[in-house]
Design a protein around this motif. Structure first.
Motif, PDB file in Angstrom:
ATOM      1  N   THR A   1       2.296  -7.447  -3.272  1.00 34.94           N
ATOM      2  CA  THR A   1       3.666  -6.667  -3.437  1.00 34.94           C
ATOM      3  C   THR A   1       3.983  -5.573  -4.368  1.00 34.94           C
ATOM      4  O   THR A   1       4.336  -4.643  -3.946  1.00 34.94           O
ATOM      5  CB  THR A   1       4.893  -7.780  -3.386  1.00 34.94           C
ATOM      6  OG1 THR A   1       4.470  -8.811  -2.383  1.00 34.94           O
ATOM      7  CG2 THR A   1       6.356  -7.257  -3.183  1.00 34.94           C
TER       8      THR A   1
ATOM      9  N   ARG B   1       1.982  -2.772  -3.238  1.00 33.64           N
ATOM     10  CA  ARG B   1       2.657  -2.077  -2.042  1.00 33.64           C
ATOM     11  C   ARG B   1       3.734  -1.342  -2.385  1.00 33.64           C
ATOM     12  O   ARG B   1       3.926  -0.110  -1.845  1.00 33.64           O
ATOM     13  CB  ARG B   1       2.912  -3.156  -0.932  1.00 33.64           C
ATOM     14  CG  ARG B   1       3.598  -2.642   0.330  1.00 33.64           C
ATOM     15  CD  ARG B   1       4.531  -3.901   0.855  1.00 33.64           C
ATOM     16  NE  ARG B   1       5.900  -4.027  -0.157  1.00 33.64           N
ATOM     17  CZ  ARG B   1       6.684  -4.977   0.040  1.00 33.64           C
ATOM     18  NH1 ARG B   1       6.491  -5.827   0.967  1.00 33.64           N
ATOM     19  NH2 ARG B   1       7.729  -5.088  -0.731  1.00 33.64           N
ATOM     20  N   ASP B   2       4.539  -1.726  -3.369  1.00 37.67           N
ATOM     21  CA  ASP B   2       5.827  -0.986  -3.487  1.00 37.67           C
ATOM     22  C   ASP B   2       5.628   0.439  -4.507  1.00 37.67           C
ATOM     23  O   ASP B   2       5.996   1.192  -4.306  1.00 37.67           O
ATOM     24  CB  ASP B   2       6.683  -1.683  -4.513  1.00 37.67           C
ATOM     25  CG  ASP B   2       7.297  -2.932  -3.871  1.00 37.67           C
ATOM     26  OD1 ASP B   2       7.152  -2.775  -2.512  1.00 37.67           O
ATOM     27  OD2 ASP B   2       7.959  -3.765  -4.215  1.00 37.67           O
TER      28      ASP B   2
ATOM     29  N   ASP C   1       4.002   2.845  -1.893  1.00 41.60           N
ATOM     30  CA  ASP C   1       5.067   3.342  -1.236  1.00 41.60           C
ATOM     31  C   ASP C   1       6.009   4.325  -1.876  1.00 41.60           C
ATOM     32  O   ASP C   1       6.484   5.219  -1.337  1.00 41.60           O
ATOM     33  CB  ASP C   1       5.684   1.958  -0.582  1.00 41.60           C
ATOM     34  CG  ASP C   1       6.960   2.628   0.432  1.00 41.60           C
ATOM     35  OD1 ASP C   1       6.544   3.252   1.316  1.00 41.60           O
ATOM     36  OD2 ASP C   1       8.134   2.411   0.302  1.00 41.60           O
TER      37      ASP C   1
ATOM     38  N   LEU D   1      -4.563  -6.389  -0.269  1.00 36.78           N
ATOM     39  CA  LEU D   1      -3.681  -5.440   0.025  1.00 36.78           C
ATOM     40  C   LEU D   1      -3.898  -4.237   1.200  1.00 36.78           C
ATOM     41  O   LEU D   1      -3.332  -4.177   1.959  1.00 36.78           O
ATOM     42  CB  LEU D   1      -3.669  -4.328  -0.994  1.00 36.78           C
ATOM     43  CG  LEU D   1      -3.043  -3.099  -1.018  1.00 36.78           C
ATOM     44  CD1 LEU D   1      -1.555  -3.225  -0.872  1.00 36.78           C
ATOM     45  CD2 LEU D   1      -3.419  -2.092  -2.235  1.00 36.78           C
TER      46      LEU D   1
ATOM     47  N   HIS E   1      -1.591  -4.248   4.401  1.00 31.41           N
ATOM     48  CA  HIS E   1      -0.606  -3.036   4.446  1.00 31.41           C
ATOM     49  C   HIS E   1      -1.701  -1.995   4.809  1.00 31.41           C
ATOM     50  O   HIS E   1      -1.789  -0.905   3.911  1.00 31.41           O
ATOM     51  CB  HIS E   1      -0.073  -2.796   3.178  1.00 31.41           C
ATOM     52  CG  HIS E   1       0.735  -4.004   2.843  1.00 31.41           C
ATOM     53  ND1 HIS E   1       2.046  -4.226   3.495  1.00 31.41           N
ATOM     54  CD2 HIS E   1       0.900  -4.953   1.792  1.00 31.41           C
ATOM     55  CE1 HIS E   1       2.687  -5.266   2.846  1.00 31.41           C
ATOM     56  NE2 HIS E   1       2.008  -5.758   1.906  1.00 31.41           N
TER      57      HIS E   1
ATOM     58  N   LEU F   1      -0.676   1.936   4.269  1.00 31.17           N
ATOM     59  CA  LEU F   1      -0.477   2.509   2.758  1.00 31.17           C
ATOM     60  C   LEU F   1      -1.892   3.281   2.374  1.00 31.17           C
ATOM     61  O   LEU F   1      -1.780   3.832   1.327  1.00 31.17           O
ATOM     62  CB  LEU F   1      -0.148   1.390   1.781  1.00 31.17           C
ATOM     63  CG  LEU F   1       1.424   1.145   2.070  1.00 31.17           C
ATOM     64  CD1 LEU F   1       1.750  -0.065   1.090  1.00 31.17           C
ATOM     65  CD2 LEU F   1       2.293   2.180   1.679  1.00 31.17           C
TER      66      LEU F   1
END
Length: 315
Positions: A108, A111-112, A115, A135, A139, A142
């Motif tokens: 997470t 990802r953040d 992003d 990851l 996702h 990304l």
């Protein structure tokens, strides 16, 4: 303009030098650290990462806690070259961090950070590739935000944990295959063939310890690791595998790379975790990895010494 950098790590003595190099390098902006099982348990790798960042004055960097085991098969329990705590038994010489791990898990947090990034991010995985495989599986949208993966792992001409497998790839071959073979993210692989040749001497470490209190603390983490590498190398020195990968991330092209098709042996036999490199020039492969096999070894050691020796000045 600095390059945003994330390090995925299992500290680990050479991981400590890698984190220190990132903290000491103005070319990169260390925006996150994620931890994974590997050299020692996830609990220890996370604690070590937090305390190392405190030593380096980078408590501001978020630390996401990642995978505690491989994707498929349990991780064998073996004694570690890094000592019981991952840092030669000297983890308690490091300062306590001012904050704990980030509330977000590693995937997470990755990802953040991707992003939110306004330019491509370099990710440097220097432990088992479990977090990165998760990851990319969870996702895939990304992937364009990743400028490059610079992976420390694999052995082109043999291994260190078995006759054919290097520790990071062997620790989770299924994850390594997902990342190195199946994904289409630009990837530079820094194998142990090169990193072992970049080993530093005990005199190099002694000289580095004299540059600052921070460097002295860093060198103080090496006794068990150094003793192991005296046996491995046959001379008084140690490999700084992971710092070599970070050096390439800091200065792209510092290591000489050649594209090769690769595979990872995921069988449950004596070659499990082996990196299979196809060096036949006539092969037309759908994907190649840029594998770094050459470097100015003295120049690289000088670069590491210059940056790590400046740590105290930057505090």
């Amino acid at each position: 303009m600095t390059t945003p950098l994330i390090i995925d790590t299992d500290p680990g003595v050479d991981d400590a030098f890698a984190l220190a190099l990132a903290a000491a390098s103005p070319e990169v902006d260390l925006i996150g650290v994620t931890t994974v099982f590997g050299n020692v348990s996830l609990e220890n790798t996370t604690r070590n990462a937090l305390r190392l960042l405190a030593l380096l004055g980078r408590d501001d960097v978020p630390v996401g806690v990642g995978a505690s085991r491989p994707l498929v098969h349990p991780h064998p329990h073996l004694s570690s070259a890094h000592g019981a705590d991952g840092l030669s038994g000297y983890a308690d010489t490091l300062p306590w961090p001012t904050r704990g791990p980030d509330p977000r898990d590693a995937v997470t947090l990755l990802r953040d950070l991707l992003d939110q990034a306004d330019r491509p991010v370099t990710i440097v995985p220097i432990g088992p590739l479990t977090n990165i495989a998760l990851l990319l599986a969870a996702h895939p949208g990304l992937k364009p935000k990743i400028g490059r993966l610079v992976v420390m792992g694999g052995g082109v001409n043999g291994g260190n944990i078995t006759a054919t497998a290097e520790f990071n790839v062997w620790s989770d071959p299924e994850a390594a295959r997902r990342v190195l073979v199946e994904e289409d993210v630009p990837t530079t692989l820094v194998p142990m063939d090169l990193t072992r040749r970049c080993a530093v001497s005990s005199q190099w470490l002694t000289d580095l310890a004299g540059t600052s209190p921070v460097a002295r603390t860093l060198v103080g983490l090496t006794p068990d690791y150094l003793a192991t590498y005296r046996r491995f190398l046959g001379w008084d020195g140690m490999a700084v595998h992971d710092a070599v990968a970070v050096a390439e991330a800091v200065r792209p092209g510092l290591l000489g790379g050649t594209p090769f098709p690769v595979d990872v042996d995921c069988s449950y036999g004596p070659n499990r975790g082996a990196l299979v490199v196809d060096r036949r020039r006539e092969v037309d492969a759908p994907k190649t990895l840029d594998i770094t096999m050459e470097a100015d070894l003295d120049g690289l050691r000088a670069f590491l010494f210059e940056r790590l020796g400046a740590l105290g000045v930057r505090q």
